[in-house]
Design a protein around this motif. Structure first.
Motif, PDB file in Angstrom:
ATOM      1  N   LEU A 116       0.833  -1.199   0.000  1.00  0.00           N
ATOM      2  CA  LEU A 116       0.000   0.000   0.000  1.00  0.00           C
ATOM      3  C   LEU A 116       0.871   1.255   0.000  1.00  0.00           C
ATOM      4  O   LEU A 116       0.584   2.231  -0.717  1.00  0.00           O
ATOM      5  CB  LEU A 116      -0.927   0.008   1.216  1.00  0.00           C
ATOM      6  N   ALA A 119       2.228   1.678  -3.486  1.00  0.00           N
ATOM      7  CA  ALA A 119       1.204   2.189  -4.405  1.00  0.00           C
ATOM      8  C   ALA A 119       1.000   3.683  -4.216  1.00  0.00           C
ATOM      9  O   ALA A 119       0.832   4.429  -5.199  1.00  0.00           O
ATOM     10  CB  ALA A 119      -0.101   1.436  -4.189  1.00  0.00           C
ATOM     11  N   CYS A 120       1.015   4.139  -2.968  1.00  0.00           N
ATOM     12  CA  CYS A 120       0.894   5.574  -2.703  1.00  0.00           C
ATOM     13  C   CYS A 120       2.082   6.334  -3.279  1.00  0.00           C
ATOM     14  O   CYS A 120       1.929   7.398  -3.881  1.00  0.00           O
ATOM     15  CB  CYS A 120       0.784   5.826  -1.212  1.00  0.00           C
ATOM     16  N   GLN A 123       1.859   6.208  -7.061  1.00  0.00           N
ATOM     17  CA  GLN A 123       0.546   6.638  -7.546  1.00  0.00           C
ATOM     18  C   GLN A 123      -0.004   5.689  -8.609  1.00  0.00           C
ATOM     19  O   GLN A 123      -0.474   6.093  -9.679  1.00  0.00           O
ATOM     20  CB  GLN A 123       0.599   8.075  -8.063  1.00  0.00           C
ATOM     21  N   VAL A 126      -4.278  -0.025  -6.585  1.00  0.00           N
ATOM     22  CA  VAL A 126      -4.022  -1.279  -5.894  1.00  0.00           C
ATOM     23  C   VAL A 126      -5.006  -2.349  -6.384  1.00  0.00           C
ATOM     24  O   VAL A 126      -6.197  -2.083  -6.540  1.00  0.00           O
ATOM     25  CB  VAL A 126      -4.166  -1.117  -4.368  1.00  0.00           C
ATOM     26  N   TYR A 144      -5.103   4.329   4.333  1.00  0.00           N
ATOM     27  CA  TYR A 144      -4.282   4.669   3.168  1.00  0.00           C
ATOM     28  C   TYR A 144      -5.079   5.279   2.011  1.00  0.00           C
ATOM     29  O   TYR A 144      -4.497   5.886   1.105  1.00  0.00           O
ATOM     30  CB  TYR A 144      -3.549   3.417   2.655  1.00  0.00           C
ATOM     31  N   SER A 145      -6.387   5.132   2.012  1.00  0.00           N
ATOM     32  CA  SER A 145      -7.183   5.552   0.859  1.00  0.00           C
ATOM     33  C   SER A 145      -7.004   7.021   0.472  1.00  0.00           C
ATOM     34  O   SER A 145      -7.038   7.344  -0.730  1.00  0.00           O
ATOM     35  CB  SER A 145      -8.665   5.249   1.084  1.00  0.00           C
ATOM     36  N   LEU A 148      -4.078   6.959  -1.887  1.00  0.00           N
ATOM     37  CA  LEU A 148      -4.093   6.027  -3.010  1.00  0.00           C
ATOM     38  C   LEU A 148      -4.674   6.684  -4.262  1.00  0.00           C
ATOM     39  O   LEU A 148      -5.572   7.530  -4.164  1.00  0.00           O
ATOM     40  CB  LEU A 148      -4.931   4.789  -2.669  1.00  0.00           C
ATOM     41  N   SER A 149      -4.183   6.263  -5.412  1.00  0.00           N
ATOM     42  CA  SER A 149      -4.734   6.786  -6.666  1.00  0.00           C
ATOM     43  C   SER A 149      -5.960   6.006  -7.112  1.00  0.00           C
ATOM     44  O   SER A 149      -6.606   6.379  -8.097  1.00  0.00           O
ATOM     45  CB  SER A 149      -3.671   6.733  -7.771  1.00  0.00           C
ATOM     46  N   ALA A 151      -8.269   1.864  -6.489  1.00  0.00           N
ATOM     47  CA  ALA A 151      -8.157   0.444  -6.173  1.00  0.00           C
ATOM     48  C   ALA A 151      -9.320  -0.304  -6.792  1.00  0.00           C
ATOM     49  O   ALA A 151     -10.395   0.259  -7.026  1.00  0.00           O
ATOM     50  CB  ALA A 151      -8.146   0.221  -4.657  1.00  0.00           C
TER      51      ALA A 151
END
Length: 264
Positions: A116, A119-120, A123, A126, A144-145, A148-149, A151
């Motif tokens: 995670l 992914a952050c 960008q 997930v 984390y949302s 995050l770009s 999911a």
């Protein structure tokens, strides 16, 4: 012009004959396919295959929770190296699986959280897996949302309430041929009826999850079965098939940012 896109197949896999499975998909208007990475080796092999179909295949790169215990100390750097290739459009398949516990729960949590974070940093969206671990997984994802770009919840088979929790985070829902199963697919059909069109993605998870509504000599699922799954969903939702096709195609383009490569 829109086509069908299968956002999840397990290739390389000996039950999926390559390149026949890809050719069969293309002949059935499934012109976009994402190959799922479940460990470093498979992510590398998937990328090698995808490079042979520059206008049709993309991949994810990640560590499945089953294999968390086998992750090398430098697995994040290895994933980062893979993600430098534009064919890698998501981090995962990653998440938690407390059903079989092939890896210890704490190891799964650590490896998932590291992905995670990656992914952050990159960008990239997930590509999520979850089984019998919803409470723990949604807690991490809520944390984390904001960074995050995006999911997608791969192969969603949960309840309506669980789906709504993912939707509140802005995530997409991957729907497979599980929806066609008369017994096991009941709760999924209930959820799919309430799934917003702008949040649905289609996948086969082939060679697994052969649609029970199909008759075939082989029970190995194929990406070519996406139109059948889509027709079942459209009938279930009383939705025009072409509208569903357009929505799912655009959703895929939006999440994985692959529009330029697949508009052909």
């Amino acid at each position: 012009m829109t086509h069908w896109f299968d956002i999840g197949i397990n290739l390389p896999d000996k039950r999926l004959v390559f390149p026949d499975a890809i050719d069969h998909a293309l002949n059935n208007d499934v012109t976009g396919i994402l190959l799922i990475g479940t460990d470093i080796q498979q992510s590398q092999e998937a990328l090698s295959i995808a490079q042979q179909f520059p206008n049709n295949l993309v991949t994810s790169a990640g560590i499945h929770p089953h294999y968390a215990k086998d992750a090398a100390p430098d697995f994040i750097q290895q994933l980062k190296n893979l993600a430098t290739n534009q064919k890698v459009v998501a981090i995962g398949e990653c998440g938690l699986d407390f059903n079989r516990n092939f890896s210890p729960a704490q190891t799964q949590l650590r490896v998932f959280e590291q992905q995670l974070e990656l992914a952050c940093e990159l960008q990239l969206p997930v590509y999520l897996h979850e089984r019998d671990a919803f409470a723990e997984q949604i807690a991490l994802l809520k944390a984390y949302s904001p960074k995050l770009s995006g999911a997608v919840v791969h192969c969603f088979t949960g309840s309506l309430a669980q789906m709504e929790a993912y939707l509140e985070l802005g995530f997409y829902i991957g729907v497979t041929g599980w929806v066609c199963d008369p017994k096991r697919g009941e709760s999924l059909r209930e959820a799919v009826l309430k799934l917003p069109s702008q949040r649905m993605l289609l996948e086969t998870d082939s060679p697994y999850l052969f649609p029970k509504t199909l008759k075939a000599k082989s029970r190995n699922n194929q990406p070519a079965h996406i139109p059948h799954i889509a027709e079942f969903i459209a009938n279930l939702r009383n939705q025009e098939l072409q509208d569903l096709k357009q929505n799912c195609w655009q959703n895929t383009m939006d999440l994985f940012a692959v529009g330029a490569s697949f508009e052909h």
